[in-house]
Design a protein around this motif. Structure first.
Motif, short mmCIF file in Angstrom:
data_model
loop_
_atom_site.label_atom_id
_atom_site.label_comp_id
_atom_site.label_asym_id
_atom_site.label_seq_id
_atom_site.Cartn_x
_atom_site.Cartn_y
_atom_site.Cartn_z
N ALA A 191 0.83 -1.20 0.00
CA ALA A 191 0.00 0.00 0.00
C ALA A 191 0.86 1.25 0.00
CB ALA A 191 -0.93 -0.01 1.21
N THR A 192 1.96 1.23 0.74
CA THR A 192 2.88 2.38 0.75
C THR A 192 3.47 2.61 -0.63
OG1 THR A 192 3.44 1.96 3.08
CG2 THR A 192 4.99 3.30 1.79
N PHE A 193 3.92 1.55 -1.28
CA PHE A 193 4.49 1.67 -2.62
C PHE A 193 3.45 2.19 -3.61
CE2 PHE A 193 4.83 -0.50 -6.76
CZ PHE A 193 5.96 0.12 -7.25
N PHE A 194 2.25 1.62 -3.58
CA PHE A 194 1.21 2.01 -4.53
C PHE A 194 0.83 3.48 -4.35
CE2 PHE A 194 -3.13 2.49 -6.01
CZ PHE A 194 -3.15 1.76 -7.19
N LEU A 195 0.62 3.90 -3.12
CA LEU A 195 0.23 5.28 -2.86
C LEU A 195 1.36 6.25 -3.16
CD1 LEU A 195 -1.84 4.88 0.43
CD2 LEU A 195 -2.69 5.21 -1.89
N ARG A 196 2.58 5.82 -2.92
CA ARG A 196 3.72 6.68 -3.24
C ARG A 196 3.79 6.95 -4.73
NH1 ARG A 196 9.18 5.64 -5.82
NH2 ARG A 196 10.59 7.18 -4.88
N GLN A 197 3.60 5.92 -5.55
CA GLN A 197 3.62 6.11 -6.99
C GLN A 197 2.46 7.01 -7.44
OE1 GLN A 197 6.78 4.81 -6.82
NE2 GLN A 197 6.30 4.56 -9.01
N TYR A 198 1.32 6.87 -6.80
CA TYR A 198 0.16 7.68 -7.16
C TYR A 198 0.40 9.15 -6.80
CZ TYR A 198 -4.77 8.65 -8.07
OH TYR A 198 -5.94 9.13 -8.60
N ILE A 199 0.92 9.38 -5.60
CA ILE A 199 1.15 10.75 -5.14
C ILE A 199 2.21 11.44 -5.99
CG2 ILE A 199 2.02 12.12 -3.20
CD1 ILE A 199 0.68 10.10 -1.33
N ARG A 200 3.19 10.69 -6.45
CA ARG A 200 4.22 11.30 -7.31
C ARG A 200 3.64 11.82 -8.61
NH1 ARG A 200 9.57 7.83 -8.01
NH2 ARG A 200 10.12 9.78 -9.07
N GLY A 201 2.50 11.28 -9.04
CA GLY A 201 1.85 11.76 -10.25
C GLY A 201 1.03 13.02 -10.05
N ILE A 202 0.83 13.44 -8.81
CA ILE A 202 0.10 14.68 -8.52
C ILE A 202 1.06 15.85 -8.69
CG2 ILE A 202 -1.15 15.99 -6.75
CD1 ILE A 202 -2.04 13.32 -5.56
N PRO A 203 0.73 16.87 -9.47
CA PRO A 203 1.66 18.00 -9.72
C PRO A 203 2.12 18.66 -8.43
CG PRO A 203 -0.22 18.09 -11.21
CD PRO A 203 -0.53 17.02 -10.21
N ARG A 204 3.42 18.90 -8.33
CA ARG A 204 3.97 19.58 -7.16
C ARG A 204 3.53 21.04 -7.09
NH1 ARG A 204 8.30 17.51 -4.22
NH2 ARG A 204 8.99 15.42 -4.86
N SER A 205 3.10 21.59 -8.20
CA SER A 205 2.65 22.98 -8.21
C SER A 205 1.47 23.19 -7.26
CB SER A 205 2.27 23.41 -9.62
OG SER A 205 1.25 22.57 -10.15
N LEU A 206 0.66 22.15 -7.08
CA LEU A 206 -0.45 22.26 -6.15
C LEU A 206 0.06 22.38 -4.71
CD1 LEU A 206 -2.84 19.55 -7.68
CD2 LEU A 206 -2.91 22.03 -8.00
N ASP A 207 1.11 21.62 -4.39
CA ASP A 207 1.72 21.73 -3.07
C ASP A 207 2.29 23.13 -2.87
OD1 ASP A 207 1.37 19.05 -3.74
OD2 ASP A 207 3.01 18.39 -2.48
N GLU A 208 3.01 23.62 -3.88
CA GLU A 208 3.66 24.94 -3.77
C GLU A 208 2.62 26.05 -3.60
OE1 GLU A 208 5.89 25.07 -7.33
OE2 GLU A 208 7.35 23.56 -6.68
N ALA A 209 1.49 25.92 -4.30
CA ALA A 209 0.43 26.92 -4.15
C ALA A 209 -0.13 26.90 -2.73
CB ALA A 209 -0.68 26.66 -5.17
N ALA A 210 -0.27 25.70 -2.17
CA ALA A 210 -0.78 25.60 -0.79
C ALA A 210 0.23 26.16 0.20
CB ALA A 210 -1.09 24.14 -0.47
N TYR A 211 1.52 25.91 -0.03
CA TYR A 211 2.55 26.46 0.85
C TYR A 211 2.55 27.99 0.79
CZ TYR A 211 4.61 21.84 1.71
OH TYR A 211 4.83 20.55 2.11
N MET A 212 2.35 28.53 -0.39
CA MET A 212 2.32 29.99 -0.54
C MET A 212 1.13 30.59 0.21
SD MET A 212 3.43 30.50 -4.53
CE MET A 212 3.25 32.29 -4.39
#
Length: 269
Positions: free
Chosen positions: A143-164
């Motif tokens: 489950a950790t491996f599967f979710l890690r691969q899925y999360i890596r496909g989510i654009p980091r720009s969304l994280d950066e916008a939330a951090y901003m």
């Protein structure tokens, strides 16, 4: 061309019935009496379900399985999501090695850890308890491996916008990553639940009290129940088996759409 869809639907129906035939036969058999079954006749009854739930304590076994599988699923998916988020979004010393070791555990047969887990729990006094059933299977490397691969496909720009906007790492996880990864999370939750629901060896080893037996252990004990002349009461066993698959079918029906979507998108990513 007009016959293509009807023919395809008919073929899919036939194949589906072939695969479902053992389960359908089990349900059919569960409504027969043992005497009629061995005599080759037909005599239908609901007593098998009543005996399984009342006389042979399958109501208690059902509660144990639902409780243990539910807690393992909630705890396992929480741990897997946190670990996957850390591996996918953060770089720290030894992160690649730690992730590699996590994946390497997938190559270790589960039975190898049976004795170490038993000795560990015996030393801390957690055998014959719900904690002893729940703690060992809670961690899921797959489950950790599967979710890690899925999360890596989510654009980091969304994280950066939330951090901003002033969000913390935990807020990014709960408000950005988890909603977007919901199909994958639900898929892995069902995967963990089914694995734990069908678990037999560990509950058999860790539990000696009959009031803590899970459905799988209780189902195996029914093979010792004879209607007479050393014969197994197969209709009773099939009734108990039908009870054991109902929660899994319900869970699959609730998340089937998310399951297909999560597996498909995870494979693409």
């Amino acid at each position: 061309m007009k016959l293509e869809n009807p023919l395809r639907s008919a073929a899919a129906l036939i194949v589906g019935l072939v695969f479902l035939s053992p389960a359908l036969y089990s349900i059919w058999l569960s409504f027969q009496t043992a005497d009629a079954y061995y005599a080759g006749g037909l005599e239908f009854t609901l007593d098998n379900y009543g005996r399984a739930v009342g006389q042979y304590h399958f109501a208690r076994y059902l509660f144990n399985s639902v409780f243990v599988s539910g807690i393992v699923t909630l705890g396992g998916i929480a741990m897997a999501t946190l670990a996957a988020y850390a591996f996918a979004r953060f770089t720290f010393r030894g992160s690649d090695l730690l992730f590699g070791l996590t994946i390497a555990t997938l190559m270790i047969p589960s039975h190898i850890s049976l004795i170490p887990n038993y000795l560990t729990l015996a030393r801390v006094g957690l055998l014959d308890s719900y904690a002893g059933l729940i703690l060992p299977p809670m961690a899921s490397a797959f489950a950790t491996f599967f979710l890690r691969q899925y999360i890596r496909g989510i654009p980091r720009s969304l994280d950066e916008a939330a951090y901003m906007d002033g969000a913390s790492s935990l807020q990014v996880l709960t408000r950005v990553i988890v909603p977007l990864a919901r199909p994958a999370i639900l898929s892995m939750a069902l995967y963990i639940f089914i694995n734990e629901w069908n678990s037999y060896i560990w509950p058999l080893v860790a539990i000696g009290k009959s009031d803590l037996y899970t459905l799988q252990v209780g189902l195996a004990r029914l093979y010792k129940i004879n209607p007479g002349e050393d014969l197994i009461d197969w209709p009773l066993v099939m009734a108990a088996s039908t009870i054991s698959i109902l929660p899994v079918l319900l869970g699959f029906a609730l998340v089937e759409r998310h399951l297909v979507r999560g597996i498909t998108m995870g494979a693409v990513k």
